[in-house]
Motif scaffolding. Structure first.
Motif, PDB file in Angstrom:
ATOM      1  N   ASN A 103      -6.022  -7.771   8.214  1.00  0.00           N
ATOM      2  CA  ASN A 103      -6.045  -6.345   7.896  1.00  0.00           C
ATOM      3  C   ASN A 103      -4.899  -5.587   8.523  1.00  0.00           C
ATOM      4  O   ASN A 103      -4.864  -4.359   8.468  1.00  0.00           O
ATOM      5  N   TYR A 116       0.747   5.407   0.917  1.00  0.00           N
ATOM      6  CA  TYR A 116       0.004   6.469   1.584  1.00  0.00           C
ATOM      7  C   TYR A 116       0.789   7.775   1.483  1.00  0.00           C
ATOM      8  O   TYR A 116       2.014   7.783   1.429  1.00  0.00           O
ATOM      9  N   VAL A 150     -11.629  -0.165   9.454  1.00  0.00           N
ATOM     10  CA  VAL A 150     -11.540  -1.156   8.383  1.00  0.00           C
ATOM     11  C   VAL A 150     -12.911  -1.284   7.736  1.00  0.00           C
ATOM     12  O   VAL A 150     -13.899  -1.604   8.402  1.00  0.00           O
ATOM     13  N   VAL A 160      -5.112  -9.443   1.168  1.00  0.00           N
ATOM     14  CA  VAL A 160      -5.925  -8.291   0.769  1.00  0.00           C
ATOM     15  C   VAL A 160      -6.928  -7.914   1.835  1.00  0.00           C
ATOM     16  O   VAL A 160      -7.778  -7.071   1.622  1.00  0.00           O
ATOM     17  N   GLY A 161      -6.827  -8.516   2.988  1.00  0.00           N
ATOM     18  CA  GLY A 161      -7.760  -8.209   4.057  1.00  0.00           C
ATOM     19  C   GLY A 161      -8.881  -9.220   4.118  1.00  0.00           C
ATOM     20  O   GLY A 161      -9.101  -9.984   3.174  1.00  0.00           O
ATOM     21  N   GLY A 162      -9.587  -9.227   5.240  1.00  0.00           N
ATOM     22  CA  GLY A 162     -10.678 -10.175   5.393  1.00  0.00           C
ATOM     23  C   GLY A 162     -11.325 -10.030   6.746  1.00  0.00           C
ATOM     24  O   GLY A 162     -11.018  -9.111   7.508  1.00  0.00           O
ATOM     25  N   TYR A 185       0.855  -1.183   0.000  1.00  0.00           N
ATOM     26  CA  TYR A 185       0.000   0.000   0.000  1.00  0.00           C
ATOM     27  C   TYR A 185       0.894   1.238   0.000  1.00  0.00           C
ATOM     28  O   TYR A 185       1.940   1.252   0.634  1.00  0.00           O
ATOM     29  N   GLN A 242      -1.532  -3.889   8.782  1.00  0.00           N
ATOM     30  CA  GLN A 242      -0.570  -3.350   7.833  1.00  0.00           C
ATOM     31  C   GLN A 242       0.686  -2.929   8.596  1.00  0.00           C
ATOM     32  O   GLN A 242       0.604  -2.365   9.684  1.00  0.00           O
ATOM     33  N   TYR A 267     -12.323  -3.881   3.061  1.00  0.00           N
ATOM     34  CA  TYR A 267     -11.255  -3.998   4.065  1.00  0.00           C
ATOM     35  C   TYR A 267     -10.209  -2.896   3.941  1.00  0.00           C
ATOM     36  O   TYR A 267      -9.131  -2.993   4.513  1.00  0.00           O
ATOM     37  N   LYS A 268     -10.532  -1.842   3.225  1.00  0.00           N
ATOM     38  CA  LYS A 268      -9.607  -0.708   3.107  1.00  0.00           C
ATOM     39  C   LYS A 268      -9.594   0.074   4.421  1.00  0.00           C
ATOM     40  O   LYS A 268     -10.616   0.194   5.097  1.00  0.00           O
ATOM     41  N   LEU A 269      -8.423   0.608   4.771  1.00  0.00           N
ATOM     42  CA  LEU A 269      -8.299   1.403   5.984  1.00  0.00           C
ATOM     43  C   LEU A 269      -8.573   2.868   5.698  1.00  0.00           C
ATOM     44  O   LEU A 269      -8.075   3.419   4.720  1.00  0.00           O
TER      45      LEU A 269
END
Lengths: 118, 111
Positions: free
Chosen positions: A105, A35, B92, A97-99, A33, A107, B97-99
């Motif tokens: 999730n 930012y 989240v 990818v998250g869940g 990712y 990072q 599930y994006k922050l």
């Protein structure tokens, strides 16, 4: 030490120029990712790559682009730089990818690149 | 767009005092994370709260997730200079599930 590395640590350049920021994720992480952090906007999500493919886009300008290479490192390219692009740029990585499982999730952030556009 | 509001924006206290930082939203989140960021470094994850009403403790830090999963608080007991830093909350998303990060609370604990 998060295990995420970013280079360079500092970058000073002029308006109109192009720069490339580099990120190596933690060993085993497939997602990267990017930012942008500024005083007025806070930490803003730019873009996510998963195993070489673009996964999600956030507030990324058209002048900015990124890619993830087969060895999973990623580069963020910033072009036609403006004074307002001066900020901290962070890379983060995660396993997937998250869940629904909270650990999916999590990072892990690198130390950042401080970009100054003069 | 999911927004997270953090308050206060700045907090300067003396060593030994207690404090609470708030993170509020009108959106429901799958879970909520708290990070601490020190100068020159990236954010470091402190805790994730998942269930509405959940309370988690990390030494002198107590994190609570609101019953409706829209807000959270961080309480620090007997603050120490080592607690100084920028505290960020991140929601989240339930869909992707994006922050989404709040702008943070900059805490300074004076000796």
């Amino acid at each position: 030490d998060s295990g995420v590395t970013q280079t360079p640590k500092h970058l000073i350049t002029a308006t109109g120029q192009r720069v490339t920021l580099r990120c190596s994720p933690r060993s085993g992480d497939l997602s990267v990712y990017w930012y942008q952090q500024s005083l007025d906007q806070g930490l803003q999500f730019l873009i996510q790559y998963y195993n070489g493919e673009e996964r999600a886009k956030g507030n990324i300008l058209e002048r900015f682009s990124a890619q993830q290479f087969p060895d999973l490192h990623s580069e963020l390219n910033l072009s036609s730089l403006e004074l307002g692009d001066s900020a901290l740029y962070f890379c983060a990585s995660s396993v997937g990818v998250g869940g629904d499982v909270s650990s999916y999730n999590e990072q892990f952030f690198g130390p950042g690149t401080r970009l100054t556009v003069l | 767009t999911q927004l997270l509001e953090q308050s206060p924006q700045f907090l300067s206290i003396q060593e030994g005092e207690n404090l609470t930082v708030y993170c509020n939203s009108s959106s429901v989140f799958s879970s909520l994370q708290w990070y601490r960021q020190e100068p020159g470094e990236g954010p470091v994850l402190l805790v994730t709260v998942v269930t509405g009403g959940e309370v988690k403790k990390l030494k002198r830090l107590t994190f609570q997730f609101g019953d409706a999963r829209k807000d959270s608080s961080l309480h620090i007991t007997a603050a120490q200079p080592g607690d100084t830093g920028l505290y960020l909350c991140a929601g989240v998303s339930r869909s992707n599930y994006k922050l989404t990060f709040g702008k943070g609370t900059l805490l300074t604990v004076n000796p």
